[in-house]
Design a protein around this motif. Structure first.
Motif, PDB file in Angstrom:
ATOM      1  N   ARG A 159      46.929   3.823  10.391  1.00 51.86           N
ATOM      2  CA  ARG A 159      47.197   5.006   9.557  1.00 51.86           C
ATOM      3  C   ARG A 159      47.048   4.673   8.074  1.00 51.86           C
ATOM      4  O   ARG A 159      46.475   5.440   7.314  1.00 51.86           O
ATOM      5  CB  ARG A 159      48.591   5.560   9.839  1.00 51.86           C
ATOM      6  CG  ARG A 159      48.656   6.476  11.047  1.00 51.86           C
ATOM      7  CD  ARG A 159      49.997   7.196  11.138  1.00 51.86           C
ATOM      8  NE  ARG A 159      51.120   6.298  11.400  1.00 51.86           N
ATOM      9  CZ  ARG A 159      51.423   5.791  12.590  1.00 51.86           C
ATOM     10  NH1 ARG A 159      50.685   6.097  13.640  1.00 51.86           N
ATOM     11  NH2 ARG A 159      52.462   4.998  12.743  1.00 51.86           N
ATOM     12  N   ARG A 160      47.566   3.519   7.672  1.00 52.56           N
ATOM     13  CA  ARG A 160      47.453   3.119   6.258  1.00 52.56           C
ATOM     14  C   ARG A 160      45.995   2.939   5.856  1.00 52.56           C
ATOM     15  O   ARG A 160      45.591   3.350   4.774  1.00 52.56           O
ATOM     16  CB  ARG A 160      48.234   1.831   6.003  1.00 52.56           C
ATOM     17  CG  ARG A 160      49.727   2.017   5.907  1.00 52.56           C
ATOM     18  CD  ARG A 160      50.439   0.784   5.329  1.00 52.56           C
ATOM     19  NE  ARG A 160      50.010  -0.476   5.918  1.00 52.56           N
ATOM     20  CZ  ARG A 160      50.596  -1.079   6.958  1.00 52.56           C
ATOM     21  NH1 ARG A 160      51.644  -0.516   7.538  1.00 52.56           N
ATOM     22  NH2 ARG A 160      50.133  -2.219   7.411  1.00 52.56           N
ATOM     23  N   SER A 166      47.926   2.870  14.939  1.00 58.43           N
ATOM     24  CA  SER A 166      49.101   2.071  14.621  1.00 58.43           C
ATOM     25  C   SER A 166      49.464   2.358  13.160  1.00 58.43           C
ATOM     26  O   SER A 166      48.712   3.032  12.439  1.00 58.43           O
ATOM     27  CB  SER A 166      48.787   0.577  14.790  1.00 58.43           C
ATOM     28  OG  SER A 166      47.807   0.191  13.831  1.00 58.43           O
ATOM     29  N   GLU A 167      50.585   1.843  12.720  1.00 60.23           N
ATOM     30  CA  GLU A 167      50.958   2.018  11.308  1.00 60.23           C
ATOM     31  C   GLU A 167      49.880   1.427  10.404  1.00 60.23           C
ATOM     32  O   GLU A 167      49.492   2.028   9.406  1.00 60.23           O
ATOM     33  CB  GLU A 167      52.324   1.369  11.020  1.00 60.23           C
ATOM     34  CG  GLU A 167      52.802   1.593   9.608  1.00 60.23           C
ATOM     35  CD  GLU A 167      52.878   3.056   9.202  1.00 60.23           C
ATOM     36  OE1 GLU A 167      52.538   3.374   8.037  1.00 60.23           O
ATOM     37  OE2 GLU A 167      53.246   3.903  10.038  1.00 60.23           O
ATOM     38  N   ARG A 168      49.360   0.276  10.779  1.00 56.95           N
ATOM     39  CA  ARG A 168      48.277  -0.358  10.010  1.00 56.95           C
ATOM     40  C   ARG A 168      47.036   0.537   9.999  1.00 56.95           C
ATOM     41  O   ARG A 168      46.389   0.712   8.973  1.00 56.95           O
ATOM     42  CB  ARG A 168      47.948  -1.726  10.607  1.00 56.95           C
ATOM     43  CG  ARG A 168      46.843  -2.445   9.888  1.00 56.95           C
ATOM     44  CD  ARG A 168      46.672  -3.861  10.432  1.00 56.95           C
ATOM     45  NE  ARG A 168      45.669  -4.547   9.658  1.00 56.95           N
ATOM     46  CZ  ARG A 168      44.596  -5.118  10.176  1.00 56.95           C
ATOM     47  NH1 ARG A 168      44.409  -5.123  11.484  1.00 56.95           N
ATOM     48  NH2 ARG A 168      43.722  -5.711   9.409  1.00 56.95           N
TER      49      ARG A 168
END
Length: 165
Positions: free
Chosen positions: A123-124, A119-121
């Protein structure tokens, strides 16, 4: 003349014409340094996994790092790629999904199967963890000369090559 390798002092005088004693001492010292490298790498991996998410097993970061590098995939492909059994991989993927680190969607052409990706989270968090790892590695080598770095790269390449030199 003694040579200092890590915490070891090697006496370079040989006990036979062929130099077997000093060669043996050097090989033992090399083995010790490789073991130290593996231990340091394992410790760094454990710290990285905790940095990624404290509630997950270190193997979850291995999965996340693979997904970061290669993108979404079926859980069975991930398990094979990271050399884990499917059951453990499935359990970790479920936990990572519940923490919002992974997204899933039906696999194209086979709606019974899923594709998972970060998810974007997720990946961060992987990016931040890899940045943290990089800083630690840089701190260990920042004072090394380019010649030292080049030499280590070459020697490690020879050591890990499939072909003997």
């Amino acid at each position: 003349m003694p040579i200092i390798v890590g915490d070891y002092s090697l006496d370079m005088q040989t006990t036979s014409e062929g130099g077997e004693s000093s060669r043996h001492e050097l090989e033992l010292a090399l083995g010790e340094q490789i073991n130290a490298l593996l231990s340091a790498t394992r410790a760094l991996s454990e710290r990285s996994a905790a940095h990624f998410h404290a509630d997950l097993q270190p193997a979850a970061f291995h999965i996340a790092r693979w997904l970061y590098a290669f993108g979404p995939a079926r859980p069975s492909a991930i398990a094979e790629a990271v050399s884990m059994d499917r059951s453990s991989t499935s359990t970790l993927i479920g936990k990572m999904r519940s923490l919002g680190l992974l997204d899933s969607s039906p696999a194209p052409g086979d709606r019974r199967s899923i594709i998972v990706g970060l998810s974007e989270r997720g990946r961060r968090r992987v990016a931040a963890t890899l940045e943290d790892r990089g800083k630690e590695f840089y701190a260990r080598t920042q004072d090394w000369s380019e010649d030292d770095l080049t030499c280590l790269i070459e020697l490690l390449g020879r050591l890990t090559s499939d072909q003997p030199t």
